[in-house]
Enzyme design. Structure first.
Site, PDB file in Angstrom:
ATOM      1  N   ARG A  63       3.848  12.095   6.887  1.00  0.00           N
ATOM      2  CA  ARG A  63       3.362  12.389   8.241  1.00  0.00           C
ATOM      3  C   ARG A  63       4.016  11.495   9.288  1.00  0.00           C
ATOM      4  O   ARG A  63       4.161  11.893  10.443  1.00  0.00           O
ATOM      5  CB  ARG A  63       1.836  12.304   8.282  1.00  0.00           C
ATOM      6  CG  ARG A  63       1.185  13.460   7.497  1.00  0.00           C
ATOM      7  CD  ARG A  63      -0.310  13.315   7.365  1.00  0.00           C
ATOM      8  NE  ARG A  63      -0.719  12.138   6.631  1.00  0.00           N
ATOM      9  CZ  ARG A  63      -0.842  12.061   5.301  1.00  0.00           C
ATOM     10  NH1 ARG A  63      -0.605  13.118   4.555  1.00  0.00           N
ATOM     11  NH2 ARG A  63      -1.233  10.948   4.722  1.00  0.00           N
ATOM     12  N   GLU A  95      -4.348   0.818  -3.509  1.00  0.00           N
ATOM     13  CA  GLU A  95      -5.659   0.564  -4.121  1.00  0.00           C
ATOM     14  C   GLU A  95      -5.555   0.455  -5.639  1.00  0.00           C
ATOM     15  O   GLU A  95      -6.258  -0.305  -6.270  1.00  0.00           O
ATOM     16  CB  GLU A  95      -6.632   1.695  -3.782  1.00  0.00           C
ATOM     17  CG  GLU A  95      -7.122   1.681  -2.354  1.00  0.00           C
ATOM     18  CD  GLU A  95      -8.095   2.811  -2.110  1.00  0.00           C
ATOM     19  OE1 GLU A  95      -8.998   3.010  -2.942  1.00  0.00           O
ATOM     20  OE2 GLU A  95      -7.939   3.497  -1.086  1.00  0.00           O
TER      21      GLU A  95
END
Length: 186
Positions: free
Chosen positions: A69, A106
């Site tokens: 993006r 993460e």
């Protein structure tokens, strides 16, 4: 000129143009989807105008965007600033001599790359992406740009998730952060 700005007030049209998808990609996550903003010509134009505004008339040499993006947003910002565009890609996607860096996610580590000659030492570069959360990817991108000699002027995002602290991690690197809207939580 202030580039350290939070545009949360009086920007309901941008915020309302972003779709929230609960429990994606896993339960408990509220995914902030900018494809609806991109599909709304007025909201997309406003987002790009607001990302560009602090640097109109300034000499920005390059805009760097992170896959994927960040390519859309960064390309539009680069066009508006009459600057070059630099893609920062996932490992193995660039064909020429490249520099890579590992960054935290993460669930572990990943790597991103940039062409070694994408920036001439000292060029003023703005980093652009759709969202800053924990900051792992953006911190990696800033470090990668600095590694090849860029003067990283700012990091710009449409969305900030301030509860996750990513924007603060970028600021700790000496890079101002500009965001247009924020959402609580993750």
């Amino acid at each position: 000129m202030t580039s350290e700005t939070q545009w949360d007030h009086d920007r309901g049209d941008l915020k309302s143009a972003i779709r929230t998808i609960p429990d994606y990609p896993k339960p408990g996550i509220l995914f902030r989807d900018i494809t609806t903003l991109l599909g709304d010509a007025r909201a997309f134009r406003r987002a790009i105008d607001e990302l560009v505004q602090p640097w109109c008339g300034a000499k920005i040499d390059k805009v760097a965007g992170m896959e994927a993006r960040g390519f859309i947003l960064g390309g539009a910002v680069a066009h508006q600033l009459s600057a070059g565009f630099v893609p920062i890609r996932k490992k193995g996607k660039l064909p020429h001599t490249k520099v890579s860096i590992a960054y935290s996610l993460e669930y572990g580590l990943d790597e991103m790359e940039i062409h070694q000659d994408a920036v001439i030492a000292g060029e003023k570069v703005i980093l652009v992406d759709d969202l800053v959360a924990t900051g792992g990817t953006a911190v990696g991108a800033v470090s990668l740009l600095k590694k090849i000699g860029a003067d990283v002027v700012a990091a710009c995002f449409v969305i900030d998730l301030p509860d996750l602290g990513g924007a603060d991690k970028i600021r700790e690197l000496g890079v101002p952060v500009r965001t247009l809207v924020s959402f609580p939580g993750h």
